[in-house]
Design an enzyme around this catalytic site. Structure first.
Site, PDB file in Angstrom:
ATOM      1  N   GLY A  80       0.828  -1.203   0.000  1.00  0.00           N
ATOM      2  CA  GLY A  80       0.000   0.000   0.000  1.00  0.00           C
ATOM      3  C   GLY A  80       0.857   1.245   0.000  1.00  0.00           C
ATOM      4  O   GLY A  80       1.937   1.264  -0.608  1.00  0.00           O
ATOM      5  N   GLU A  81       0.374   2.301   0.629  1.00  0.00           N
ATOM      6  CA  GLU A  81       1.059   3.601   0.729  1.00  0.00           C
ATOM      7  C   GLU A  81       1.057   4.380  -0.582  1.00  0.00           C
ATOM      8  O   GLU A  81       1.401   5.549  -0.605  1.00  0.00           O
ATOM      9  CB  GLU A  81       2.543   3.454   1.141  1.00  0.00           C
ATOM     10  CG  GLU A  81       2.790   2.798   2.457  1.00  0.00           C
ATOM     11  CD  GLU A  81       4.290   2.741   2.799  1.00  0.00           C
ATOM     12  OE1 GLU A  81       5.120   3.260   2.031  1.00  0.00           O
ATOM     13  OE2 GLU A  81       4.610   2.200   3.867  1.00  0.00           O
TER      14      GLU A  81
END
Lengths: 355, 355
Positions: free
Chosen positions: B319-320
């Site tokens: 993610g991120e």
């Protein structure tokens, strides 16, 4: 019996550095992310540490793509609808900066060098072209060996020289490229020879040929393999079935490994050459990264045989080095993550509860 | 009945520009390469023309990744071994430049902006953080709606505001990102709700949870869907099952489409939000590109439902925004090829023989 100059290239290859790889794995486990969450990029960073003998691996600031160009006697068999003269015009296009590989190389800051290994035309000397022409095109592999063993050795040594010169000039990552109308037919022959797969499984449509031409390509490969059965000497097999660009790439790949410089492979031409080079020096293969997977079926077979997972998989089938250049930012990003990410300790981030 | 401010976002979305797309296809056919040889990059260049209403599409010089952060009441159900406080510490890590997304963004020249949509802690104000906090974490979706419809609308509008502000500042490509411990459980619930797939097919291991925790996640999603059956209103379903970061991404995606700016999607959180946004405005989806495919099974299901092929497929599950940022050079390269490659005519390259 391998030529002693080729054997010297093989002898210069050393294994990856296990210590640097262990350090890289340990460092990955301390970075602020769940273990394994960066997937293939984590493995790539470990490989870069092993290749460069350093953890973290250094930044790759001067990538270069070497486009080895050659023509093919097998063009006479009608294995492609493209005229042979396109090889020479595409070399001119590379030198003028207008081909796909030039556009992509500009995007990632890579230099493009074109090497004439055997284009069937006289090319204008000048900047951006290295003249290492062995002959104006190979012989027709459908009727006899594509080149002599001596010619194959000359081309291998030329490719190794190119790698050494580029690294001596400060290039720290070598990307492979190729240009040669009809060159997917020798690719299929080499992949079949080095993996044992039947020609119909490893022969593809190249630039997008029709069913009749595809059938012709398979027949040509079958005939060549029947006429000249594959023996134990990889260089002899290369001479029998390959192109001058394949041979140059074999030397380029071996020298890149010996120089401890990451080599990013392009498509099926590079994959076929990698099979030859790995047959000569199995430990060299760890120094190469599969830039992409092309749609050519022989490429998938070659990558599987080499145990490589491609970084980019977007149905490209152009060659030139396009897939290698597209993959370069992913390779460099893998190293950057290992160099620059914070650790749980340094960032004050809690780790997961023990389970 | 959709809130009128959300409806206004939907109404601002227009179809892709068919004229620019036709021009792009025609131009692709004249470039010095066999037709189709650049694979997915050709389709991407056509999509960019359609999004930006220009052929060739303009260079994307100022990408920005917006990392929407939030916490989740469902954390109380033991769906992850990571402490909830990690969301806030990772926000600090983003602001300090030490997380994976920061490293990757530096590689491609992208700015990183963090948006607090609902972190369960008071965050220090200052540069690099936009405070759009709706509440300190959602309610537990296992026992009731995660948020009220009014809160979902607030978060959607906040995400749209962020997109508009970033584009007003000169950013020409929007990349999605997220941070929120436990947020793959609401992802699974949203993907199940919007695709009709059973929870066990779309629920994954997130950061890498064990079998028992995975089973717990599936139970939680099943219970939530049984307790509150999915109706016709996408915003109500979002409020029932989602997170504040999902809701913000819905607005971000709708506004990006309305602004005619390419939006590159990250992983399963973006994919789940895209399902909600596409349910509201089907024509918006053409403005989004799937940056990558994560290992989370719900992401594959979401991409299939959206009809999207990911550009990067390297087993990431972080993610991120990491997958979106990795894909950005591929997106920009697709446009550059259409802008910069020579044509057969301009380069004097012969075309293949008519067959």
């Amino acid at each position: 019996m391998t030529d002693e100059r080729v054997q010297a290239l093989v002898d210069d290859v050393e294994p990856l550095d296990g210590t640097a790889m262990r350090e890289a794995r340990e460092r990955q486990s301390q970075l602020t992310k769940p273990a394994g969450a960066l997937g293939v990029l984590e493995e790539t960073s470990v490989q870069l540490a092993g290749i460069t003998r350093a953890c973290p691996p250094p930044a790759l600031r001067r990538p270069v793509v070497a486009v080895f160009a050659g023509d093919h006697g097998v063009h006479a068999q009608g294995v492609t609808p493209w005229p042979q003269e396109v090889t020479a015009s595409m070399v001119a296009n590379f030198r003028a900066g207008g081909a796909a590989v030039n556009v992509l190389a500009r995007q990632v800051g890579a230099e493009v060098v074109v090497v004439d290994m055997g284009v069937a035309a006289d090319l204008e000397p000048g900047p951006g072209l290295l003249d290492r022409k062995v002959r104006r095109g190979t012989a027709d592999l459908a009727v006899g060996p594509a080149m002599t063993v001596a010619e194959a050795v000359t081309a291998i040594l030329a490719g190794a020289d190119v790698a050494r010169d580029l690294v001596a000039q400060g290039h720290d990552c070598l990307l492979t490229g190729d240009m040669g109308i009809a060159n997917t037919t020798p690719c299929a022959a080499l992949v079949a020879a080095f993996t044992g797969e039947p020609p119909e499984r490893v022969t593809g449509r190249g630039t997008g040929v029709d069913d009749a031409t595809l059938a012709r390509k398979v027949e040509v490969v079958e005939a060549a393999l029947a006429q000249r059965p594959v023996g134990d000497d990889p260089v002899r097999t290369l001479a029998s079935l390959g192109g001058f660009e394949h041979a140059a790439l074999v030397g380029f790949l071996l020298a890149g490994a010996a120089l401890r410089v990451p080599v990013v492979l392009d498509g099926v031409v590079s994959g076929a050459a990698a099979l030859v080079a790995a047959a000569l020096a199995p430990e060299a293969a760890g120094h190469w990264l599969a830039g992409h997977r092309s749609v050519e079926p022989g490429h998938t077979v070659a990558l599987a045989s080499l145990g490589m997972r491609p970084l980019v998989d977007l149905d490209l089938r152009l060659g030139e080095g396009t897939g290698a250049v597209l993959a370069f930012p992913l390779v460099e990003s893998a190293g950057a993550l290992l160099r620059e990410m914070a650790t749980f300790d340094s960032a004050g981030v809690a780790q997961k509860d023990a389970t």
